[in-house]
Enzyme design. Structure first.
Site, PDB file in Angstrom:
ATOM      1  N   ARG A 157       0.852  -1.193   0.000  1.00  0.00           N
ATOM      2  CA  ARG A 157       0.000   0.000   0.000  1.00  0.00           C
ATOM      3  C   ARG A 157       0.880   1.231   0.000  1.00  0.00           C
ATOM      4  O   ARG A 157       1.859   1.277   0.751  1.00  0.00           O
ATOM      5  CB  ARG A 157      -0.881   0.032   1.257  1.00  0.00           C
ATOM      6  CG  ARG A 157      -1.978  -0.982   1.280  1.00  0.00           C
ATOM      7  CD  ARG A 157      -2.521  -1.112   2.680  1.00  0.00           C
ATOM      8  NE  ARG A 157      -1.444  -1.491   3.607  1.00  0.00           N
ATOM      9  CZ  ARG A 157      -1.567  -1.518   4.936  1.00  0.00           C
ATOM     10  NH1 ARG A 157      -2.704  -1.177   5.501  1.00  0.00           N
ATOM     11  NH2 ARG A 157      -0.564  -1.871   5.705  1.00  0.00           N
ATOM     12  N   CYS A 263      -4.229   2.040  -8.151  1.00  0.00           N
ATOM     13  CA  CYS A 263      -4.406   0.598  -8.362  1.00  0.00           C
ATOM     14  C   CYS A 263      -5.856   0.156  -8.529  1.00  0.00           C
ATOM     15  O   CYS A 263      -6.189  -0.485  -9.530  1.00  0.00           O
ATOM     16  CB  CYS A 263      -3.781  -0.157  -7.199  1.00  0.00           C
ATOM     17  SG  CYS A 263      -2.051   0.271  -6.992  1.00  0.00           S
TER      18      CYS A 263
HETATM   19  C1  UGA Z   1      -3.868  -0.993  -2.899  1.00  0.00           C
HETATM   20  C2  UGA Z   1      -3.913  -2.315  -2.102  1.00  0.00           C
HETATM   21  O1  UGA Z   1      -4.433  -2.064  -0.794  1.00  0.00           O
HETATM   22  C3  UGA Z   1      -2.517  -2.930  -2.004  1.00  0.00           C
HETATM   23  O2  UGA Z   1      -2.601  -4.190  -1.335  1.00  0.00           O
HETATM   24  C4  UGA Z   1      -1.977  -3.147  -3.413  1.00  0.00           C
HETATM   25  O3  UGA Z   1      -0.678  -3.695  -3.400  1.00  0.00           O
HETATM   26  C5  UGA Z   1      -1.939  -1.807  -4.128  1.00  0.00           C
HETATM   27  O4  UGA Z   1      -3.286  -1.259  -4.168  1.00  0.00           O
HETATM   28  C6  UGA Z   1      -1.431  -2.051  -5.524  1.00  0.00           C
HETATM   29  O5  UGA Z   1      -2.117  -2.714  -6.318  1.00  0.00           O
HETATM   30  O6  UGA Z   1      -0.273  -1.710  -5.822  1.00  0.00           O
HETATM   31  P1  UGA Z   1      -3.209   1.537  -2.368  1.00  0.00           P
HETATM   32  O7  UGA Z   1      -3.686   1.850  -3.749  1.00  0.00           O
HETATM   33  O8  UGA Z   1      -1.926   2.105  -1.903  1.00  0.00           O
HETATM   34  O9  UGA Z   1      -3.100  -0.066  -2.162  1.00  0.00           O
HETATM   35  O10 UGA Z   1      -4.357   2.086  -1.402  1.00  0.00           O
HETATM   36  P2  UGA Z   1      -5.332   1.506  -0.280  1.00  0.00           P
HETATM   37  O11 UGA Z   1      -4.793   1.789   1.049  1.00  0.00           O
HETATM   38  O12 UGA Z   1      -5.725   0.120  -0.573  1.00  0.00           O
HETATM   39  O13 UGA Z   1      -6.600   2.469  -0.514  1.00  0.00           O
HETATM   40  C7  UGA Z   1      -7.313   2.461  -1.757  1.00  0.00           C
HETATM   41  C8  UGA Z   1      -8.499   3.402  -1.677  1.00  0.00           C
HETATM   42  O14 UGA Z   1      -9.489   2.893  -0.781  1.00  0.00           O
HETATM   43  C9  UGA Z   1      -8.167   4.804  -1.190  1.00  0.00           C
HETATM   44  O15 UGA Z   1      -8.874   5.756  -1.940  1.00  0.00           O
HETATM   45  C10 UGA Z   1      -8.610   4.786   0.260  1.00  0.00           C
HETATM   46  O16 UGA Z   1      -8.933   6.059   0.777  1.00  0.00           O
HETATM   47  C11 UGA Z   1      -9.846   3.900   0.155  1.00  0.00           C
HETATM   48  N1  UGA Z   1     -10.237   3.266   1.437  1.00  0.00           N
HETATM   49  C12 UGA Z   1      -9.432   2.347   2.027  1.00  0.00           C
HETATM   50  C13 UGA Z   1     -11.461   3.579   2.016  1.00  0.00           C
HETATM   51  O17 UGA Z   1     -12.237   4.410   1.489  1.00  0.00           O
HETATM   52  N2  UGA Z   1     -11.826   2.962   3.173  1.00  0.00           N
HETATM   53  C14 UGA Z   1     -11.032   2.043   3.779  1.00  0.00           C
HETATM   54  O18 UGA Z   1     -11.446   1.479   4.838  1.00  0.00           O
HETATM   55  C15 UGA Z   1      -9.808   1.726   3.195  1.00  0.00           C
END
Ligand code: UGA
Length: 433
Positions: A157, A263
């Site tokens: 992440r 992602c």
């Molecule tokens: C995501 C995956 O979580 C990683 O495991 C993966 O390796 C990565 O994509 C990738 O494919 O390289 P990332 O894009 O850094 O990681 O972000 P996340 O932390 O997963 O968040 C994604 C979105 O979901 C964000 O907009 C975040 O704000 C949102 N989110 C996350 C929520 O709205 N609620 C939550 O409870 C969690």
């Protein structure tokens, strides 16, 4: 012998984290990039991205002589007077191409460039997120019997990539060569993580399957927060109750202004295309995407209502522009998507973000300011879009003194409603009773 000589091609979030972390595990790593200025900056210890722990790890690796940066894949693979590289990681971008499918041009270009340069018995590892079958295509493109191709997807992440690399939930390694898969798995043996050895196609699929499932989980929660509002239930209470069920888990259950980042949007579109090409309509993934669009529109409805029914000519203050807290990344940021919708209805937007991103696209139409007070001045409503914890500590009384109307739409349910009310604000959350 544990320590290996490794080349990492591409020094984006994934490549740089992978290179620095592999070096910290004791391997000798040469990272290559096609951007000469970036290579110079990296060799001088300058990191362009906001990633906790990464600058320290890079500095440590360089100082120990286990990590270096060179221009171009060729220079990483054919280093004069050095033993041959044993493993080459491909960490190049696979952006969304035309129609939503992943664009593999960078993977193909590197495979073509290095195929004749690879030392005998070297292993190519694909870390980029690529459609099922890419390991096989890459193997054919390289066309060398002595070079195996392995799929080893990353699950990092942004904002906690170093931690995620060094404390992984699992390591997935797929190849049609058992020996090559074991060699790649052994690179991580010091981490003591559960390791799955499988075929290349399944490993490639794990990445899409995981990301799309997480996106689906969030779309479900966002839709649920809508229903909670309509029925007078509180989504925070509801998700807490759900999260105690170990089959569901308490993580990734926070509603927000829709999911984004580099992602999930790319991978959901890509999986839909992959399914379509295989003759299947993956309705659940399509529904996750459309629910995501609805979620953003719902935020705009709330802001419009708070601003008295029309956004035309209204000044709106935006708190948070990055796609989540802890990063300076704006790619596919829900904040920018919401901003575009607000602007389309005539709102005048002022944005503040603690990471101070400089590259906010003009299409979002946001005036980015350095001070929260400038963001809030004369605003008809303030909207929290990114869950930066710093927002809790803002001087809300001072902000209430400069706005036109004291109302906050908190799309991350981040702030303490009582604190806001005491400061004179009306607080509107998402899915809260
Ligand atoms: C995501 C995956 O979580 C990683 O495991 C993966 O390796 C990565 O994509 C990738 O494919 O390289 P990332 O894009 O850094 O990681 O972000 P996340 O932390 O997963 O968040 C994604 C979105 O979901 C964000 O907009 C975040 O704000 C949102 N989110 C996350 C929520 O709205 N609620 C939550 O409870 C969690």
């Amino acid at each position: 012998m544990f320590a290996r000589r490794i080349a990492v091609i591409g020094t984006g979030y994934v490549g740089l984290t992978t290179g620095a972390c592999l070096a910290s595990l004791g391997h000798h790593v040469v990272c290559a990039d096609i951007d000469e200025a970036k290579v110079t900056r990296l060799n001088a210890g300058q990191i362009d991205i906001l990633e906790p722990g990464l600058p320290e790890l890079v500095a440590e690796g360089v100082a120990a002589g286990r990590l270096e940066f060179v221009l171009g894949a060729r220079n990483a693979i054919t280093q004069p007077d050095q033993p041959p590289v044993e493993v080459v990681f491909l960490c190049v971008p696979t952006p969304m191409g035309e129609g939503g499918a992943a664009d593999l041009a960078a993977v193909q270009a590197v495979a073509n460039e290095v195929r004749h340069l690879l030392p005998t018995n070297c292993v190519i590892v694909n870390k980029s997120t690529v459609p099922v079958g890419t390991a096989e295509t890459t193997r054919k493109m390289i066309g060398r019997r002595d070079v195996a191709v392995v799929s080893n997807p990353e699950f990092l992440r942004e904002g906690s990539a170093v931690h995620d690399f060094l404390h992984p939930d699992r390591i997935v390694v797929g190849s049609d060569s058992q020996e090559a898969a074991e060699r790649v798995a052994a690179l991580y043996s010091r981490l003591g993580a559960p390791t799955q050895l499988t075929d290349a196609a399944s490993a490639e699929m794990v990445k899409y399957a995981a990301n799309c499932f997480l996106a689906m989980k969030l779309s479900y929660v966002n839709a649920l927060s809508d229903l909670c509002e309509r029925l007078g239930a509180d989504v925070v209470e509801v998700t807490e109750g759900m999260g105690y069920d170990r089959r569901i888990g308490a993580n990734f259950l926070s509603p927000g202004p829709g999911w984004g980042g580099s992602c999930f949007p790319k991978d959901t579109h890509a999986l839909l295309e992959i399914a379509k090409a295989a003759g299947m309509d993956f309705e659940l993934v399509a529904a996750s995407l459309s629910t995501n669009a609805t979620t953003r529109a719902r935020v705009v409805d709330k802001v419009r209502d708070a601003a008295g029914g029309s956004l035309s000519g209204k000044r709106i203050g935006l708190l948070g522009l990055t796609f989540k807290a802890g990063t300076d990344d704006l790619r596919d940021s829900p904040s920018l998507a919401v901003a575009e919708l607000l602007r389309a209805e005539g709102a005048e937007l002022y944005g503040y973000d603690p990471a101070c991103p400089v590259d906010v696209p003009a299409t979002a139409g946001i005036t980015v300011v350095d001070e929260p007070l400038d963001m809030a001045k004369d605003a008809a409503a303030l909207v929290v879009l990114t869950e930066w914890p710093q927002f809790r500590a803002l001087d809300w009384t001072a902000l209430a003194g400069v706005v036109e109307a004291p109302v906050v739409i908190d799309t991350r349910n981040l702030l303490d409603p009582d604190v806001l009310r005491r400061a004179g604000f009306a607080w509107i959350g998402l899915g809260r009773s």
